[in-house]
Design a protein around this motif. Sequence first.
Motif, PDB file in Angstrom:
ATOM      1  N   TRP A 275       0.803  -1.220   0.000  1.00  0.00           N
ATOM      2  CA  TRP A 275       0.000   0.000   0.000  1.00  0.00           C
ATOM      3  C   TRP A 275       0.847   1.287   0.000  1.00  0.00           C
ATOM      4  O   TRP A 275       0.513   2.229  -0.736  1.00  0.00           O
ATOM      5  N   PRO A 276       1.936   1.357   0.745  1.00  0.00           N
ATOM      6  CA  PRO A 276       2.737   2.598   0.688  1.00  0.00           C
ATOM      7  C   PRO A 276       3.236   2.924  -0.723  1.00  0.00           C
ATOM      8  O   PRO A 276       3.301   4.101  -1.102  1.00  0.00           O
ATOM      9  N   LYS A 277       3.586   1.892  -1.499  1.00  0.00           N
ATOM     10  CA  LYS A 277       4.045   2.158  -2.868  1.00  0.00           C
ATOM     11  C   LYS A 277       2.894   2.665  -3.743  1.00  0.00           C
ATOM     12  O   LYS A 277       3.087   3.501  -4.624  1.00  0.00           O
ATOM     13  N   VAL A 278       1.690   2.127  -3.527  1.00  0.00           N
ATOM     14  CA  VAL A 278       0.527   2.611  -4.274  1.00  0.00           C
ATOM     15  C   VAL A 278       0.279   4.079  -3.942  1.00  0.00           C
ATOM     16  O   VAL A 278       0.039   4.909  -4.832  1.00  0.00           O
ATOM     17  N   VAL A 279       0.361   4.400  -2.670  1.00  0.00           N
ATOM     18  CA  VAL A 279       0.160   5.791  -2.238  1.00  0.00           C
ATOM     19  C   VAL A 279       1.210   6.697  -2.872  1.00  0.00           C
ATOM     20  O   VAL A 279       0.905   7.801  -3.347  1.00  0.00           O
ATOM     21  N   GLU A 280       2.449   6.225  -2.916  1.00  0.00           N
ATOM     22  CA  GLU A 280       3.518   7.008  -3.543  1.00  0.00           C
ATOM     23  C   GLU A 280       3.233   7.251  -5.014  1.00  0.00           C
ATOM     24  O   GLU A 280       3.411   8.371  -5.523  1.00  0.00           O
ATOM     25  N   ALA A 281       2.784   6.220  -5.714  1.00  0.00           N
ATOM     26  CA  ALA A 281       2.496   6.359  -7.141  1.00  0.00           C
ATOM     27  C   ALA A 281       1.354   7.331  -7.385  1.00  0.00           C
ATOM     28  O   ALA A 281       1.390   8.136  -8.324  1.00  0.00           O
ATOM     29  N   LEU A 282       0.351   7.255  -6.527  1.00  0.00           N
ATOM     30  CA  LEU A 282      -0.816   8.133  -6.697  1.00  0.00           C
ATOM     31  C   LEU A 282      -0.535   9.551  -6.212  1.00  0.00           C
ATOM     32  O   LEU A 282      -1.306  10.474  -6.497  1.00  0.00           O
ATOM     33  N   ASP A 283       0.581   9.704  -5.485  1.00  0.00           N
ATOM     34  CA  ASP A 283       0.988  11.025  -4.967  1.00  0.00           C
ATOM     35  C   ASP A 283      -0.127  11.645  -4.121  1.00  0.00           C
ATOM     36  O   ASP A 283      -0.487  12.804  -4.281  1.00  0.00           O
ATOM     37  N   GLU A 284      -0.656  10.825  -3.215  1.00  0.00           N
ATOM     38  CA  GLU A 284      -1.733  11.281  -2.329  1.00  0.00           C
ATOM     39  C   GLU A 284      -1.472  10.745  -0.928  1.00  0.00           C
ATOM     40  O   GLU A 284      -2.005   9.706  -0.513  1.00  0.00           O
ATOM     41  N   PRO A 285      -0.617  11.455  -0.140  1.00  0.00           N
ATOM     42  CA  PRO A 285      -0.200  10.961   1.181  1.00  0.00           C
ATOM     43  C   PRO A 285      -1.345  10.682   2.139  1.00  0.00           C
ATOM     44  O   PRO A 285      -1.215   9.842   3.031  1.00  0.00           O
ATOM     45  N   THR A 286      -2.483  11.360   1.983  1.00  0.00           N
ATOM     46  CA  THR A 286      -3.594  11.154   2.922  1.00  0.00           C
ATOM     47  C   THR A 286      -4.135   9.727   2.866  1.00  0.00           C
ATOM     48  O   THR A 286      -4.776   9.263   3.815  1.00  0.00           O
ATOM     49  N   LEU A 287      -3.853   9.010   1.754  1.00  0.00           N
ATOM     50  CA  LEU A 287      -4.339   7.642   1.633  1.00  0.00           C
ATOM     51  C   LEU A 287      -3.613   6.677   2.568  1.00  0.00           C
ATOM     52  O   LEU A 287      -4.051   5.533   2.755  1.00  0.00           O
ATOM     53  N   MET A 288      -2.524   7.138   3.177  1.00  0.00           N
ATOM     54  CA  MET A 288      -1.805   6.275   4.123  1.00  0.00           C
ATOM     55  C   MET A 288      -2.664   5.951   5.346  1.00  0.00           C
ATOM     56  O   MET A 288      -2.367   5.016   6.094  1.00  0.00           O
ATOM     57  N   ARG A 289      -3.744   6.671   5.548  1.00  0.00           N
ATOM     58  CA  ARG A 289      -4.626   6.373   6.685  1.00  0.00           C
ATOM     59  C   ARG A 289      -5.296   5.006   6.551  1.00  0.00           C
ATOM     60  O   ARG A 289      -5.819   4.457   7.525  1.00  0.00           O
ATOM     61  N   PHE A 290      -5.249   4.455   5.338  1.00  0.00           N
ATOM     62  CA  PHE A 290      -5.836   3.129   5.120  1.00  0.00           C
ATOM     63  C   PHE A 290      -4.809   2.007   5.221  1.00  0.00           C
ATOM     64  O   PHE A 290      -5.111   0.856   4.906  1.00  0.00           O
ATOM     65  N   ASN A 291      -3.592   2.334   5.649  1.00  0.00           N
ATOM     66  CA  ASN A 291      -2.493   1.367   5.597  1.00  0.00           C
ATOM     67  C   ASN A 291      -2.605   0.299   6.689  1.00  0.00           C
ATOM     68  O   ASN A 291      -1.803   0.236   7.629  1.00  0.00           O
ATOM     69  N   ASP A 292      -3.599  -0.547   6.544  1.00  0.00           N
ATOM     70  CA  ASP A 292      -3.806  -1.683   7.439  1.00  0.00           C
ATOM     71  C   ASP A 292      -4.546  -2.751   6.639  1.00  0.00           C
ATOM     72  O   ASP A 292      -5.558  -2.439   5.991  1.00  0.00           O
ATOM     73  N   PRO A 293      -4.074  -4.001   6.636  1.00  0.00           N
ATOM     74  CA  PRO A 293      -4.691  -5.041   5.801  1.00  0.00           C
ATOM     75  C   PRO A 293      -6.191  -5.195   6.035  1.00  0.00           C
ATOM     76  O   PRO A 293      -6.957  -5.382   5.088  1.00  0.00           O
ATOM     77  N   GLN A 294      -6.621  -5.120   7.290  1.00  0.00           N
ATOM     78  CA  GLN A 294      -8.051  -5.283   7.565  1.00  0.00           C
ATOM     79  C   GLN A 294      -8.844  -4.094   7.051  1.00  0.00           C
ATOM     80  O   GLN A 294      -9.947  -4.245   6.505  1.00  0.00           O
ATOM     81  N   VAL A 295      -8.275  -2.909   7.203  1.00  0.00           N
ATOM     82  CA  VAL A 295      -8.944  -1.699   6.706  1.00  0.00           C
ATOM     83  C   VAL A 295      -9.045  -1.745   5.184  1.00  0.00           C
ATOM     84  O   VAL A 295     -10.078  -1.399   4.606  1.00  0.00           O
ATOM     85  N   LEU A 296      -7.965  -2.194   4.524  1.00  0.00           N
ATOM     86  CA  LEU A 296      -7.969  -2.269   3.061  1.00  0.00           C
ATOM     87  C   LEU A 296      -9.033  -3.239   2.557  1.00  0.00           C
ATOM     88  O   LEU A 296      -9.555  -3.070   1.449  1.00  0.00           O
TER      89      LEU A 296
END
Length: 418
Positions: A275-296
């Motif tokens: 997920w961190p790499k996806v967030v980096e590619a999308l260039d949207e740091p706020t999406l890191m709030r979802f960085n948990d397997p159960q949340v995803l």
Amino acid sequence: MAAFAPSLVTMNHAINIMQQALNGVKVLDFTQLLQGPYATQMLGDLGADVIKIEKPGSGDIYRSMTFFNQWVGGDESLCFLPWNRNKRSLAIDLKSTETVEIIRGLIKQADIIVENFRPGVMERLGYGYDTCNELNPGIIYCSATGWGADGPYQNRPGQDLLVQGLAGVVMASGKQSDGPVAVGTALSDQLGALHIVYGVLAALYHREQTGRGQRVEVNLLQSVLAYSMQDFFTVQNGARAFTRPESGIAHPGNGAPFGIYPTADGYLSIAMNPWPKVVEALDEPTLMRFNDPQVLFDRRDEIYDHIATITLTRKTEEWLEIMLALDLWVAPVNEQKAVENDPQVQYLQAFREIEHPKAGRIRVTDVPIRLSETPGDIKRPPPLIGQHSREILEEYGISGEDIDHLLKTGVVTEEAVG
């Protein structure tokens, strides 16, 4: 075994004169429609001499079916042609008393029989396994059915869509609100064909060791169930049942970002990724709030919408450049018309052109496996009904006078080329 005619070589693909893996193997093909013909075509691609037994006049049922009500070369079916290359056609009436000894003679010299009639039909015709095994103890006899050779459904019609539904495949794709969604290709038939081939080849190897043939049974239902084994394993071993999300995540057991996303000019597939790499590619740091397997998983519909809003801002190629640079698992989504222009498809030479006696030049998928010492090849286009009737009967010792009689009475038919 008679050599394949060199005049039927593809237009722009030179034949390699070398041994093929199944050279010398004789196959009697009593199949029609898709499951059986695809299997015997694969055997033919690897060098087997496949004799397609067809009904005089009408031939394989698939010859009378086509897509869009469109035909090539006048009356050649878009459904029949893809599954019947590398075969010779013998159009012969299996119900005629005049042909019994001919068929029995073919069986005695065959290595493999493949049939996909409903259970009991070959027995009623006089060519069931027991009879064939008595004539030829080394015979490998494969029966392919929809639901199995016996059981409560044995007499039901078995067909790809029916199997997809019963096996639950239609409940694994699409959105929950869509209702059942069938896979948009003949999945059951093609999986059944692959099971025929690996069963037959295993039996052939066993015969090489022991000299004994055997019966092989394949059905569409179990072929599809086996294909879905990870899904059934999950459900049957204590985990929760799969529920399709509203976002259309590509597998109901996966969380975000696994799915297909719209771009400014098309679509992009995104598979399992950190997920961190996806967030980096999308260039949207706020999406890191979802960085948990159960949340995803639990919030996958919401997360899909966030990602889709961002992917719509760039073209597919732009996203590929960004994401592949981060080693993300992504790929473009191609319309079928565009597939053969994909650089990797072209590099693999996955499609090629062959010459058909009525349809002319047609494009087909090439042999999909590579063997370094015994490569597969396309040496014959799909046959016309009974195109090789005389040739085959002569090879098996039928006199010219007897062949003329059979042709005159219509017990055997032959469609000439040209």
